[in-house]
Design an enzyme around this catalytic site. Structure first.
Site, PDB file in Angstrom:
ATOM      1  N   HIS A 160      25.367  41.625  24.812  1.00 22.27           N
ATOM      2  CA  HIS A 160      25.110  40.210  25.108  1.00 22.27           C
ATOM      3  C   HIS A 160      25.802  39.317  24.074  1.00 22.27           C
ATOM      4  CE1 HIS A 160      21.245  41.606  27.217  1.00 22.27           C
ATOM      5  NE2 HIS A 160      21.946  40.983  28.147  1.00 22.27           N
ATOM      6  N   CYS A 247      15.746  39.465  21.387  1.00 19.45           N
ATOM      7  CA  CYS A 247      15.417  39.964  22.733  1.00 19.45           C
ATOM      8  C   CYS A 247      13.930  40.141  22.973  1.00 19.45           C
ATOM      9  CB  CYS A 247      16.020  41.348  22.992  1.00 19.45           C
ATOM     10  SG  CYS A 247      17.574  41.624  22.273  1.00 19.45           S
TER      11      CYS A 247
HETATM   12  C1  CIR Z   1      19.356  46.370  28.529  1.00 27.41           C
HETATM   13  O1  CIR Z   1      20.386  47.038  28.524  1.00 27.41           O
HETATM   14  O2  CIR Z   1      19.184  45.471  29.331  1.00 27.41           O
HETATM   15  C2  CIR Z   1      18.289  46.707  27.527  1.00 27.41           C
HETATM   16  N1  CIR Z   1      18.268  48.115  27.278  1.00 27.41           N
HETATM   17  C3  CIR Z   1      18.488  45.954  26.233  1.00 27.41           C
HETATM   18  C4  CIR Z   1      18.346  44.469  26.410  1.00 27.41           C
HETATM   19  C5  CIR Z   1      18.469  43.745  25.128  1.00 27.41           C
HETATM   20  N2  CIR Z   1      18.310  42.346  25.322  1.00 27.41           N
HETATM   21  C6  CIR Z   1      19.001  41.421  24.662  1.00 27.41           C
HETATM   22  O3  CIR Z   1      19.903  41.736  23.896  1.00 27.41           O
HETATM   23  N3  CIR Z   1      18.739  40.148  24.929  1.00 27.41           N
END
Ligand code: CIR
Length: 262
Positions: A160, A247
């Site tokens: 992200h 997150c």
């Molecule tokens: C994903 O790949 O969507 C999750 N395993 C990790 C999400 C992390 N979120 C973020 O960086 N905002």
């Protein structure tokens, strides 16, 4: 006051989405303990922590930031780029409903909150595998009426935009130059992560305090030298799921009555 919405670690977090990381075993008890420590640091930083309804069947549900972009005037519920994550959104919407007017990203648009970096009235939005052009255009229209400007921004090498760059003050960014060019943000000062610490750019700035992963002591020193008050959080187990500190919460300004009613 700041309300921090969080959600319990799913016992199925080991089945999470992964894009740039190799899968490695995640110790659910350890991840849960680290998450509890994270919530405690949020409280110590002055937030009221409220947990969203648990979603044990959704492996990535702890990463609540991706389900919404919450501004003072409205909240935009996203349509996450990973289909497995779309079921996370309705419960976030129901929790936000009494707190903000709600708007929604619709198909074919996709957007992950982790791609949206707010600096005042400017929203930098990563053009990623998760956030597509239609999603970013919808966001621009929805927030434009409240006076926010959306700037789509390419980046590389991480999941992200906020894995590549985050705010550490109103005017300063922490940037990983391997992923995004600091010159993309001419109006802001930037601190670069230490070259020996890749993926160290995700810090959670709360007025006066920067929550920061314990795994990156060299970059932490850079933050402290530039005047940040840093609180370290061990989030190593959540990092195996490709999640960082921003997150794991949705932060919103609310009045005291609203926070008490949560
Ligand atoms: C994903 O790949 O969507 C999750 N395993 C990790 C999400 C992390 N979120 C973020 O960086 N905002």
């Amino acid at each position: 006051m700041i309300l921090a919405l969080t959600r319990a670690v799913s016992p199925r977090i080991g089945e999470c989405e992964l894009t740039y990381l190799e899968r490695s075993a995640i110790d659910v008890n350890r991840a849960t303990a680290q998450h509890a420590e994270y919530e405690q640091r949020l409280r110590e930083s002055g937030c009221v922590v409220h947990r969203l309804p648990a979603a044990p069947e959704l492996p990535d549900a702890v990463f609540v930031e991706d389900a919404a972009v919450v501004l003072d005037e409205l909240a935009v519920l996203t349509r996450p780029g990973a289909a497995s994550r779309r079921a996370e959104v309705p419960s976030v919407a129901e929790t936000l409903r009494p707190l903000r007017p709600l708007r929604f990203i619709d198909a074919p648009g996709t957007l992950d909150g982790g791609d949206v970096l707010r600096m005042g009235r400017d929203l930098f939005v990563g053009t990623s595998g998760r956030s597509n052009r239609a999603g970013i255009e919808q966001l621009a229209e929805l927030v434009g009426v409240a006076g926010y400007r959306v700037h789509p921004l390419p980046f590389q090498g991480c999941l992200h935009l906020k894995s590549a760059v985050t705010a550490v003050s109103e005017t300063t960014l922490l940037v990983d130059p391997r992923c995004v060019d600091p010159l993309e943000f001419p109006a802001f000062q930037s601190i670069e992560v230490h070259p020996a610490e890749p993926l160290a750019a995700n810090a959670l700035w709360l007025d006066g305090v920067v929550l920061y992963p314990a795994a990156f002591p060299l970059t932490r020193r850079r933050l402290e030298r530039s005047g940040s008050h840093v609180m370290a959080v061990d989030a190593s187990e959540l990092a195996r799921a490709e999640g960082g500190l921003t997150c794991c919460s949705l932060l919103l300004q609310v009045d005291e009555g609203m926070a008490a009613a949560r």
